[in-house]
Scaffold this active site. Structure first.
Site, PDB file in Angstrom:
ATOM      1  N   ASN A 188      -1.838  69.535 -20.884  1.00  0.00           N
ATOM      2  CA  ASN A 188      -3.125  69.353 -21.331  1.00  0.00           C
ATOM      3  C   ASN A 188      -3.959  68.623 -20.360  1.00  0.00           C
ATOM      4  O   ASN A 188      -3.508  67.478 -19.847  1.00  0.00           O
ATOM      5  CB  ASN A 188      -2.933  68.538 -22.906  1.00  0.00           C
ATOM      6  CG  ASN A 188      -2.484  69.256 -23.788  1.00  0.00           C
ATOM      7  OD1 ASN A 188      -1.321  70.188 -23.539  1.00  0.00           O
ATOM      8  ND2 ASN A 188      -2.882  68.904 -25.156  1.00  0.00           N
TER       9      ASN A 188
ATOM     10  N   PRO B 110       0.010  74.083 -16.140  1.00  0.00           N
ATOM     11  CA  PRO B 110      -0.508  72.668 -16.283  1.00  0.00           C
ATOM     12  C   PRO B 110      -0.456  72.286 -17.789  1.00  0.00           C
ATOM     13  O   PRO B 110      -0.590  72.890 -18.573  1.00  0.00           O
ATOM     14  CB  PRO B 110      -2.044  72.759 -15.800  1.00  0.00           C
ATOM     15  CG  PRO B 110      -2.482  74.011 -15.971  1.00  0.00           C
ATOM     16  CD  PRO B 110      -1.140  75.018 -15.726  1.00  0.00           C
TER      17      PRO B 110
ATOM     18  N   HIS C  76     -10.391  70.594 -26.940  1.00  0.00           N
ATOM     19  CA  HIS C  76      -9.409  69.804 -27.173  1.00  0.00           C
ATOM     20  C   HIS C  76      -9.474  68.506 -27.690  1.00  0.00           C
ATOM     21  O   HIS C  76     -10.667  68.141 -27.540  1.00  0.00           O
ATOM     22  CB  HIS C  76      -8.641  70.064 -25.591  1.00  0.00           C
ATOM     23  CG  HIS C  76      -8.199  71.460 -25.281  1.00  0.00           C
ATOM     24  ND1 HIS C  76      -8.935  72.246 -24.421  1.00  0.00           N
ATOM     25  CD2 HIS C  76      -7.089  72.213 -25.730  1.00  0.00           C
ATOM     26  CE1 HIS C  76      -8.429  73.338 -24.214  1.00  0.00           C
ATOM     27  NE2 HIS C  76      -7.384  73.472 -24.916  1.00  0.00           N
TER      28      HIS C  76
ATOM     29  N   TYR D 246      -2.787  82.825 -27.765  1.00  0.00           N
ATOM     30  CA  TYR D 246      -2.971  82.542 -26.316  1.00  0.00           C
ATOM     31  C   TYR D 246      -1.561  82.694 -25.446  1.00  0.00           C
ATOM     32  O   TYR D 246      -1.714  82.946 -24.300  1.00  0.00           O
ATOM     33  CB  TYR D 246      -3.469  81.231 -26.386  1.00  0.00           C
ATOM     34  CG  TYR D 246      -3.904  80.684 -25.098  1.00  0.00           C
ATOM     35  CD1 TYR D 246      -5.014  80.664 -24.376  1.00  0.00           C
ATOM     36  CD2 TYR D 246      -3.141  79.317 -24.638  1.00  0.00           C
ATOM     37  CE1 TYR D 246      -5.321  80.292 -23.260  1.00  0.00           C
ATOM     38  CE2 TYR D 246      -3.658  78.720 -23.378  1.00  0.00           C
ATOM     39  CZ  TYR D 246      -4.844  79.235 -22.663  1.00  0.00           C
ATOM     40  OH  TYR D 246      -5.166  78.578 -21.660  1.00  0.00           O
TER      41      TYR D 246
ATOM     42  N   LYS E  56      -0.609  84.417 -22.052  1.00  0.00           N
ATOM     43  CA  LYS E  56      -0.297  83.399 -20.705  1.00  0.00           C
ATOM     44  C   LYS E  56       1.070  83.834 -20.240  1.00  0.00           C
ATOM     45  O   LYS E  56       1.272  83.987 -19.002  1.00  0.00           O
ATOM     46  CB  LYS E  56      -0.448  81.944 -20.981  1.00  0.00           C
ATOM     47  CG  LYS E  56      -1.815  81.510 -21.186  1.00  0.00           C
ATOM     48  CD  LYS E  56      -2.574  81.522 -19.890  1.00  0.00           C
ATOM     49  CE  LYS E  56      -3.886  81.298 -19.737  1.00  0.00           C
ATOM     50  NZ  LYS E  56      -4.935  81.522 -18.436  1.00  0.00           N
TER      51      LYS E  56
ATOM     52  N   TRP F 208      -7.993  64.390 -36.251  1.00  0.00           N
ATOM     53  CA  TRP F 208      -7.287  65.286 -37.020  1.00  0.00           C
ATOM     54  C   TRP F 208      -5.585  65.203 -36.934  1.00  0.00           C
ATOM     55  O   TRP F 208      -4.972  64.649 -35.710  1.00  0.00           O
ATOM     56  CB  TRP F 208      -7.458  66.661 -36.155  1.00  0.00           C
ATOM     57  CG  TRP F 208      -8.958  67.247 -36.295  1.00  0.00           C
ATOM     58  CD1 TRP F 208      -9.974  66.669 -36.964  1.00  0.00           C
ATOM     59  CD2 TRP F 208      -9.423  68.354 -35.646  1.00  0.00           C
ATOM     60  NE1 TRP F 208     -11.214  67.104 -36.800  1.00  0.00           N
ATOM     61  CE2 TRP F 208     -10.961  68.246 -35.883  1.00  0.00           C
ATOM     62  CE3 TRP F 208      -8.774  69.192 -34.813  1.00  0.00           C
ATOM     63  CZ2 TRP F 208     -11.522  69.285 -35.472  1.00  0.00           C
ATOM     64  CZ3 TRP F 208      -9.694  70.152 -34.150  1.00  0.00           C
ATOM     65  CH2 TRP F 208     -11.039  70.370 -34.620  1.00  0.00           C
TER      66      TRP F 208
ATOM     67  N   ASP G 294      -1.351  69.777 -36.858  1.00  0.00           N
ATOM     68  CA  ASP G 294      -0.669  68.793 -35.787  1.00  0.00           C
ATOM     69  C   ASP G 294      -0.375  69.860 -34.629  1.00  0.00           C
ATOM     70  O   ASP G 294      -0.424  69.188 -33.345  1.00  0.00           O
ATOM     71  CB  ASP G 294       0.541  68.122 -36.231  1.00  0.00           C
ATOM     72  CG  ASP G 294       0.312  66.629 -36.945  1.00  0.00           C
ATOM     73  OD1 ASP G 294      -0.704  66.031 -36.861  1.00  0.00           O
ATOM     74  OD2 ASP G 294       1.341  66.174 -37.613  1.00  0.00           O
TER      75      ASP G 294
HETATM   76  O1  GFB Z   1      -5.829  69.276 -27.836  1.00  0.00           O
HETATM   77  P1  GFB Z   1      -5.471  70.080 -28.813  1.00  0.00           P
HETATM   78  O2  GFB Z   1      -6.749  70.779 -29.570  1.00  0.00           O
HETATM   79  O3  GFB Z   1      -4.395  70.927 -28.431  1.00  0.00           O
HETATM   80  O4  GFB Z   1      -4.801  69.203 -30.050  1.00  0.00           O
HETATM   81  P2  GFB Z   1      -2.905  71.318 -28.612  1.00  0.00           P
HETATM   82  C1  GFB Z   1      -3.730  68.355 -29.842  1.00  0.00           C
HETATM   83  C2  GFB Z   1      -3.542  67.302 -30.990  1.00  0.00           C
HETATM   84  O5  GFB Z   1      -4.618  66.486 -31.167  1.00  0.00           O
HETATM   85  C3  GFB Z   1      -3.336  67.907 -32.169  1.00  0.00           C
HETATM   86  C4  GFB Z   1      -4.985  66.255 -32.337  1.00  0.00           C
HETATM   87  O6  GFB Z   1      -2.253  67.475 -33.120  1.00  0.00           O
HETATM   88  C5  GFB Z   1      -4.689  67.841 -33.012  1.00  0.00           C
HETATM   89  O7  GFB Z   1      -4.620  67.674 -34.351  1.00  0.00           O
HETATM   90  N1  GFB Z   1      -6.406  66.056 -32.587  1.00  0.00           N
HETATM   91  C6  GFB Z   1      -6.986  64.899 -33.250  1.00  0.00           C
HETATM   92  C7  GFB Z   1      -7.621  66.686 -32.424  1.00  0.00           C
HETATM   93  N2  GFB Z   1      -8.065  64.952 -33.241  1.00  0.00           N
HETATM   94  C8  GFB Z   1      -8.625  65.889 -32.707  1.00  0.00           C
HETATM   95  C9  GFB Z   1      -9.804  66.641 -32.396  1.00  0.00           C
HETATM   96  O8  GFB Z   1     -10.879  66.044 -32.739  1.00  0.00           O
HETATM   97  N3  GFB Z   1      -9.853  67.651 -31.812  1.00  0.00           N
HETATM   98  C10 GFB Z   1      -9.100  68.435 -31.253  1.00  0.00           C
HETATM   99  N4  GFB Z   1      -8.918  69.633 -30.832  1.00  0.00           N
HETATM  100  N5  GFB Z   1      -7.549  67.820 -31.634  1.00  0.00           N
HETATM  101  C11 GFB Z   1      -3.605  73.358 -27.453  1.00  0.00           C
HETATM  102  C12 GFB Z   1      -3.286  74.865 -27.571  1.00  0.00           C
HETATM  103  O9  GFB Z   1      -2.964  72.770 -28.446  1.00  0.00           O
HETATM  104  O10 GFB Z   1      -3.472  73.108 -26.234  1.00  0.00           O
HETATM  105  C13 GFB Z   1      -3.877  75.801 -26.401  1.00  0.00           C
HETATM  106  O11 GFB Z   1      -3.947  75.310 -28.856  1.00  0.00           O
HETATM  107  C14 GFB Z   1      -3.346  74.854 -25.096  1.00  0.00           C
HETATM  108  O12 GFB Z   1      -3.195  76.733 -26.372  1.00  0.00           O
HETATM  109  C15 GFB Z   1      -4.154  73.578 -25.029  1.00  0.00           C
HETATM  110  O13 GFB Z   1      -2.345  75.359 -24.835  1.00  0.00           O
HETATM  111  C16 GFB Z   1      -3.833  72.871 -23.724  1.00  0.00           C
HETATM  112  O14 GFB Z   1      -2.343  70.411 -27.426  1.00  0.00           O
HETATM  113  O15 GFB Z   1      -2.497  71.084 -29.993  1.00  0.00           O
END
Ligand code: GFB
Length: 309
Positions: free
Chosen positions: A166, A164, A180, A137, A141, A203, A270
């Site tokens: 998160n 931006p 997310h 991704y 970008k 997670w 993570d």
């Molecule tokens: O928001 P998230 O999926 O994206 O995860 P990233 C942020 C953190 O939250 C990670 C934890 O450390 C996840 O392991 N987490 C805890 C969880 N519980 C959960 C859950 O139930 N669901 C999810 N999804 N996470 C993304 C990128 O990274 O951020 C994209 O993969 C993009 O490319 C986006 O840049 C803004 O912040 O890690």
């Protein structure tokens, strides 16, 4: 932007695009152009060219993208790199051919190196390796940023890029596999409270640090940049403060009223250890975030109760 200007919001049904449409309407912009993915597949070059040729918008907000949380990014690398490259290349080249006056491309803070110094300054782009869970991704970008910069240099196009941090807010994706962290936690804590479950699983270790910006603030920043910024350099959009995922889980737990325990699933990734943006460039231009995190979580939970379930 002139109030009568024709403004195309690409991705108007997504988190950012829908917030842009709300903000533009509130600001009195009445000539908005949108198309659903059924009406216009942005991965289809001929269709995108024909759309721009026919509609000839004055301004474009490029908020359409294949997006997802950490697991979706990790599990579907081909979708994330291919679809995003196609969308950006098609929209940007078609905008040039149709004489679009100004375009704003939305990137993401995952374009910065995994181990970059914090807070993330715009000049850290392409200085070290990316976070592996979302490098596909991120590479797409970064290509979008470079398209805008190249079109500025070669053609004099006023195409700018904003990064931006998160985002969260109404119209987010609340699917537990692909979302997310913020929408996932809102849904998990809500469902656990309703079911009377004793625990909620978060997670990873809970230690990663993330910054969260309400999408209405992000939309306000995008409108601001469209009116006040023409530079080639990217501009971060954020609040300038972060917190651990464990602390975020505590806030969501409180907002939802869940009284059980939080359990961490360390088999889940993570991702990058910290992602806090330096907001001095956009603050210096005269824009600041306004929605406090607790207030944003509470209003997003209300939206989820009314629409998301
Ligand atoms: O928001 P998230 O999926 O994206 O995860 P990233 C942020 C953190 O939250 C990670 C934890 O450390 C996840 O392991 N987490 C805890 C969880 N519980 C959960 C859950 O139930 N669901 C999810 N999804 N996470 C993304 C990128 O990274 O951020 C994209 O993969 C993009 O490319 C986006 O840049 C803004 O912040 O890690």
């Amino acid at each position: 932007m002139n109030k009568n200007a024709k403004i195309y919001v690409a991705g108007h049904r997504g988190l950012v695009g829908s917030a842009l449409v709300r903000s533009l309407k509130q600001g009195g912009y009445s000539n908005l152009l949108t198309a659903t993915s059924k009406e216009l597949d942005l991965r289809d070059q001929a269709a995108v060219r024909a759309f721009f040729e026919r509609e000839r918008p004055d301004h474009v907000f490029l908020a359409a993208a294949k997006v997802g949380g950490i697991l979706a990014n990790n599990d579907f690398p081909a979708d994330f790199i291919y679809q995003n490259l196609m969308i950006e290349a098609n929209v940007i080249e078609s905008a040039r051919l149709a004489g679009v006056e100004k375009l704003l491309f939305l990137g993401s803070t995952c374009i910065y190196p995994k181990m970059a110094p914090q807070p993330l300054k715009e000049e850290y782009l392409l200085t070290a390796p990316l976070e592996p869970t979302n490098e596909w991704y991120a590479v797409a970008k970064i290509a979008g940023i470079k398209l805008c910069q190249a079109y500025q240099r070669q053609y004099g196009c006023k195409y700018i890029s904003a990064m931006p941090t998160n985002l969260y807010g109404p119209e987010d994706n609340f699917d537990l596999e692909s979302s997310h962290v913020m929408p996932a936690l809102i849904r998990k804590f809500h469902e656990a409270r309703v079911r009377g479950a004793p625990t909620v699983t978060v997670w990873g270790t809970g230690k990663p640090l993330r910054e969260f910006l309400h999408v209405d603030d992000c939309a306000a920043a995008c409108l601001f940049l469209m009116d006040h910024y023409e530079g080639e350099e990217i501009v971060n959009i954020g609040v300038g403060e972060d917190l651990s995922i464990a602390a975020l889980a505590g806030l969501v737990k409180q907002a939802v009223g869940f009284e059980g325990e939080i359990v961490f699933d360390t088999d889940k990734p993570d991702g990058t250890p910290r992602k806090l943006v330096d907001v001095s460039r956009i603050n210096g231009l005269g824009w600041q975030a306004r929605i406090p995190l607790e207030e944003g979580i509470a209003s997003t939970y209300r939206w989820f109760l009314a629409n998301g379930e």
